[in-house]
Design a protein around this motif. Structure first.
Motif, PDB file in Angstrom:
ATOM      1  N   ILE A  51      17.569 -24.814 -24.550  1.00 52.62           N
ATOM      2  CA  ILE A  51      18.082 -23.502 -24.133  1.00 52.62           C
ATOM      3  C   ILE A  51      18.841 -22.835 -25.272  1.00 52.62           C
ATOM      4  N   GLN A  52      19.594 -23.638 -26.000  1.00 50.56           N
ATOM      5  CA  GLN A  52      20.385 -23.063 -27.084  1.00 50.56           C
ATOM      6  C   GLN A  52      19.518 -22.520 -28.213  1.00 50.56           C
ATOM      7  N   ARG A  53      18.287 -23.034 -28.310  1.00 49.44           N
ATOM      8  CA  ARG A  53      17.424 -22.504 -29.365  1.00 49.44           C
ATOM      9  C   ARG A  53      16.690 -21.236 -28.949  1.00 49.44           C
ATOM     10  N   LEU A  54      16.544 -21.024 -27.671  1.00 53.80           N
ATOM     11  CA  LEU A  54      15.767 -19.859 -27.224  1.00 53.80           C
ATOM     12  C   LEU A  54      16.300 -18.539 -27.785  1.00 53.80           C
ATOM     13  N   PRO A  55      17.617 -18.315 -27.780  1.00 52.36           N
ATOM     14  CA  PRO A  55      18.089 -17.056 -28.370  1.00 52.36           C
ATOM     15  C   PRO A  55      17.697 -16.910 -29.835  1.00 52.36           C
ATOM     16  N   LEU A  56      17.599 -18.024 -30.540  1.00 52.18           N
ATOM     17  CA  LEU A  56      17.169 -17.950 -31.938  1.00 52.18           C
ATOM     18  C   LEU A  56      15.714 -17.523 -32.017  1.00 52.18           C
TER      19      LEU A  56
ATOM     20  N   VAL B 179      28.453 -18.613 -37.251  1.00 51.96           N
ATOM     21  CA  VAL B 179      29.309 -18.080 -36.194  1.00 51.96           C
ATOM     22  C   VAL B 179      28.506 -17.029 -35.452  1.00 51.96           C
ATOM     23  N   ASP B 180      28.174 -17.305 -34.212  1.00 57.18           N
ATOM     24  CA  ASP B 180      27.187 -16.457 -33.546  1.00 57.18           C
ATOM     25  C   ASP B 180      27.490 -16.310 -32.058  1.00 57.18           C
ATOM     26  N   PRO B 181      28.476 -15.481 -31.737  1.00 51.00           N
ATOM     27  CA  PRO B 181      28.866 -15.339 -30.334  1.00 51.00           C
ATOM     28  C   PRO B 181      27.733 -14.850 -29.450  1.00 51.00           C
ATOM     29  N   LEU B 182      26.881 -14.002 -29.990  1.00 50.76           N
ATOM     30  CA  LEU B 182      25.803 -13.453 -29.180  1.00 50.76           C
ATOM     31  C   LEU B 182      24.825 -14.531 -28.746  1.00 50.76           C
ATOM     32  N   VAL B 183      24.508 -15.439 -29.652  1.00 45.36           N
ATOM     33  CA  VAL B 183      23.618 -16.534 -29.295  1.00 45.36           C
ATOM     34  C   VAL B 183      24.234 -17.409 -28.213  1.00 45.36           C
ATOM     35  N   LEU B 184      25.542 -17.605 -28.289  1.00 44.94           N
ATOM     36  CA  LEU B 184      26.209 -18.388 -27.254  1.00 44.94           C
ATOM     37  C   LEU B 184      26.109 -17.683 -25.906  1.00 44.94           C
ATOM     38  N   LEU B 185      26.373 -16.396 -25.903  1.00 46.75           N
ATOM     39  CA  LEU B 185      26.253 -15.634 -24.660  1.00 46.75           C
ATOM     40  C   LEU B 185      24.840 -15.717 -24.119  1.00 46.75           C
ATOM     41  N   GLN B 186      23.883 -15.530 -25.002  1.00 42.18           N
ATOM     42  CA  GLN B 186      22.490 -15.469 -24.555  1.00 42.18           C
ATOM     43  C   GLN B 186      21.984 -16.799 -24.032  1.00 42.18           C
ATOM     44  N   SER B 187      22.579 -17.895 -24.507  1.00 43.26           N
ATOM     45  CA  SER B 187      22.138 -19.161 -23.923  1.00 43.26           C
ATOM     46  C   SER B 187      22.886 -19.460 -22.627  1.00 43.26           C
ATOM     47  N   MET B 188      24.085 -18.911 -22.489  1.00 38.55           N
ATOM     48  CA  MET B 188      24.803 -19.135 -21.227  1.00 38.55           C
ATOM     49  C   MET B 188      24.169 -18.375 -20.074  1.00 38.55           C
ATOM     50  N   THR B 189      23.641 -17.212 -20.357  1.00 35.53           N
ATOM     51  CA  THR B 189      23.057 -16.435 -19.253  1.00 35.53           C
ATOM     52  C   THR B 189      21.852 -17.137 -18.638  1.00 35.53           C
ATOM     53  N   TYR B 190      21.254 -18.059 -19.381  1.00 41.62           N
ATOM     54  CA  TYR B 190      20.145 -18.820 -18.790  1.00 41.62           C
ATOM     55  C   TYR B 190      20.582 -19.481 -17.488  1.00 41.62           C
ATOM     56  N   TYR B 191      21.808 -19.964 -17.477  1.00 39.84           N
ATOM     57  CA  TYR B 191      22.292 -20.710 -16.316  1.00 39.84           C
ATOM     58  C   TYR B 191      22.871 -19.800 -15.244  1.00 39.84           C
ATOM     59  N   LEU B 192      23.017 -18.539 -15.601  1.00 44.83           N
ATOM     60  CA  LEU B 192      23.589 -17.574 -14.656  1.00 44.83           C
ATOM     61  C   LEU B 192      22.463 -16.831 -13.951  1.00 44.83           C
ATOM     62  N   CYS B 193      22.524 -16.850 -12.658  1.00 44.26           N
ATOM     63  CA  CYS B 193      21.532 -16.107 -11.907  1.00 44.26           C
ATOM     64  C   CYS B 193      22.325 -15.201 -10.978  1.00 44.26           C
TER      65      CYS B 193
ATOM     66  N   GLN C 256       8.943 -12.445 -22.428  1.00 44.35           N
ATOM     67  CA  GLN C 256       9.098 -13.695 -21.695  1.00 44.35           C
ATOM     68  C   GLN C 256      10.427 -14.377 -22.015  1.00 44.35           C
ATOM     69  N   LEU C 257      10.807 -14.358 -23.287  1.00 47.15           N
ATOM     70  CA  LEU C 257      12.077 -14.981 -23.663  1.00 47.15           C
ATOM     71  C   LEU C 257      13.236 -14.258 -22.985  1.00 47.15           C
ATOM     72  N   GLU C 258      13.167 -12.946 -22.938  1.00 44.92           N
ATOM     73  CA  GLU C 258      14.237 -12.196 -22.265  1.00 44.92           C
ATOM     74  C   GLU C 258      14.266 -12.519 -20.777  1.00 44.92           C
ATOM     75  N   ARG C 259      13.105 -12.705 -20.212  1.00 42.13           N
ATOM     76  CA  ARG C 259      13.060 -13.048 -18.792  1.00 42.13           C
ATOM     77  C   ARG C 259      13.668 -14.433 -18.558  1.00 42.13           C
ATOM     78  N   ILE C 260      13.274 -15.391 -19.361  1.00 43.51           N
ATOM     79  CA  ILE C 260      13.768 -16.758 -19.194  1.00 43.51           C
ATOM     80  C   ILE C 260      15.290 -16.801 -19.319  1.00 43.51           C
ATOM     81  N   LEU C 261      15.804 -16.081 -20.296  1.00 44.17           N
ATOM     82  CA  LEU C 261      17.246 -16.109 -20.552  1.00 44.17           C
ATOM     83  C   LEU C 261      18.017 -15.123 -19.673  1.00 44.17           C
ATOM     84  N   HIS C 262      17.303 -14.432 -18.812  1.00 45.80           N
ATOM     85  CA  HIS C 262      17.934 -13.422 -17.939  1.00 45.80           C
ATOM     86  C   HIS C 262      18.584 -12.315 -18.752  1.00 45.80           C
ATOM     87  N   LEU C 263      17.903 -11.930 -19.801  1.00 41.67           N
ATOM     88  CA  LEU C 263      18.440 -10.855 -20.639  1.00 41.67           C
ATOM     89  C   LEU C 263      17.784  -9.513 -20.316  1.00 41.67           C
TER      90      LEU C 263
END
Lengths: 206, 206
Positions: free
Chosen positions: B8-13, A189-203, B70-77
């Motif tokens: 994309i879902q693996r990048l946060p990991l 259960v990892d809400p943060l990982v879900l958020l962090q992968s969604m932001t990829y698509y958000l610009c 770089q990972l933070e940049r890619i994910l817009h974090l």
DNA sequence: GCCGACTTGTGGTAAAATTCACAAGTGATG
DNA sequence: CATCACTTGTGAATTTTACCACAAGTCGGC
């Protein structure tokens, strides 16, 4: 014949969908109706179900009551499952208080923590136990499922102990990838990982 | 070139793994070290990263600080993300109190509920707003992410309103499959589904 | 009893994801 | 300076997953 894991992971969604349709008063459904509900293709639902038998009737669709029963049987949800919870922090409290698990046949039968201030304190209907007694308590209770709600730093160590104690499935709320023998199932259960992968698509600008 | 969603879902990991290694004092790593940490194959990690450029050096591995950046940049974090929370129940309270999101750059800037008793009440540093004002508030705040923590029965309706209001990513805690336009990303936090798929592999005697 | 509108289950096909395997590059060592 | 032990990035092969399309079956209406 071993069924692919992705299929297994979709079965609970099918079950939930069946329940929702039943609550709407429906008695039958079709793969297409379920597909629209779940955002999948009807062929996928039919193929997934076909791994376990034939549950529908051509031209008619699926009887909801029967499909409900069969899905519960396949997933072994036609019984109660006892779980132990490790970690009596905020999250642990919330999990005990919320009745979500109990309603669906999952019951927390013991809570553990390492903090001497928490050990012995009541927590809902339970009393927090010393995590040092983890192994013996688990064997005594016969629990096969554990909920891991400890800080990231302690997660791997506790998880290893759980595995040694015979736990066969861990619901992991800690933000850590657990390293465990392959026979132990882990759900993360990892809400943060879900958020962090969604932001990829958000610009910011499109 | 659109990168597969699974990647994309693996990048946060990967990012989390990089942070963990850095906290251990390491300055470089290899795909193999990360693979062992995460329980993946090293080839997969290399191939995933190759979608975005070349971050390593042959024979040397990856510089952790650089890969982190770089990972933070890619994910817009590499910025702060403002989120709105819908649902001021137990779960909503817990999400506000827990600092997990804030620590990682996600901040809850508004809370909504439909219950007249809750509207106007303080909740942490915020005041619960009327869900009827959802749309205007979201546009005013410019939030692109929403957390959905309402009962199952209300989830679809609220989600549709969120999408209309311009929300582009929803972290859904409700046990419902949301039906939304494809440009809205949904991340589903669903511990029960995880439990229910794990029990498939658990047999009382075997 | 026959037609038409549905629906399932499935073999075959297409697509996607993962893994293999290796050329090419790097630094340490003696 | 040659060798050795590593490691990356990546085409190609393999495995996994999803989808298509249709024969076969069911029911209601007339």
């Amino acid at each position: 014949m071993d069924t692919p894991g992705v299929v297994i992971q979709r079965l609970p969604l099918y079950l939930r969908c069946v329940k929702a349709l039943q609550e709407q008063g429906k008695r039958i459904t079709s793969s297409q109706e379920m597909a629209e509900h779940l955002g999948l293709s009807s062929a996928q639902i039919r193929k997934d179900l076909s791994h376990f038998g034939e549950f529908g009737k051509q031209g008619m669709g699926y009887d909801l009551a029967y499909l409900h029963e069969q899905l519960e049987r396949i997933l072994h949800l036609d019984r109660r499952w006892d779980m132990v919870l490790v970690g009596a922090g905020d999250l642990g409290h919330a999990l005990i208080r919320s009745g979500d698990f109990v309603q669906r046949g999952f019951r927390i039968v013991a809570v553990f923590d390492a903090d001497p201030h928490k050990i012995g304190q009541p927590l809902g209907p339970l009393v927090v136990r010393d995590v040092a007694t983890l192994s013996s308590s688990i064997r005594e209770l016969g629990a096969q499922i554990a909920i891991l709600a400890v800080p990231a730093g302690a997660a791997q160590e506790v998880a290893s102990k759980l595995a040694e104690a015979g736990i066969r499935a861990i619901l992991n709320y800690a933000p850590v990838s657990l390293n465990l023998p392959p026979e132990v199932r882990v759900g993360h259960v990892d809400p943060l990982v879900l958020l962090q992968s969604m932001t990829y698509y958000l610009c910011p600008e499109g």
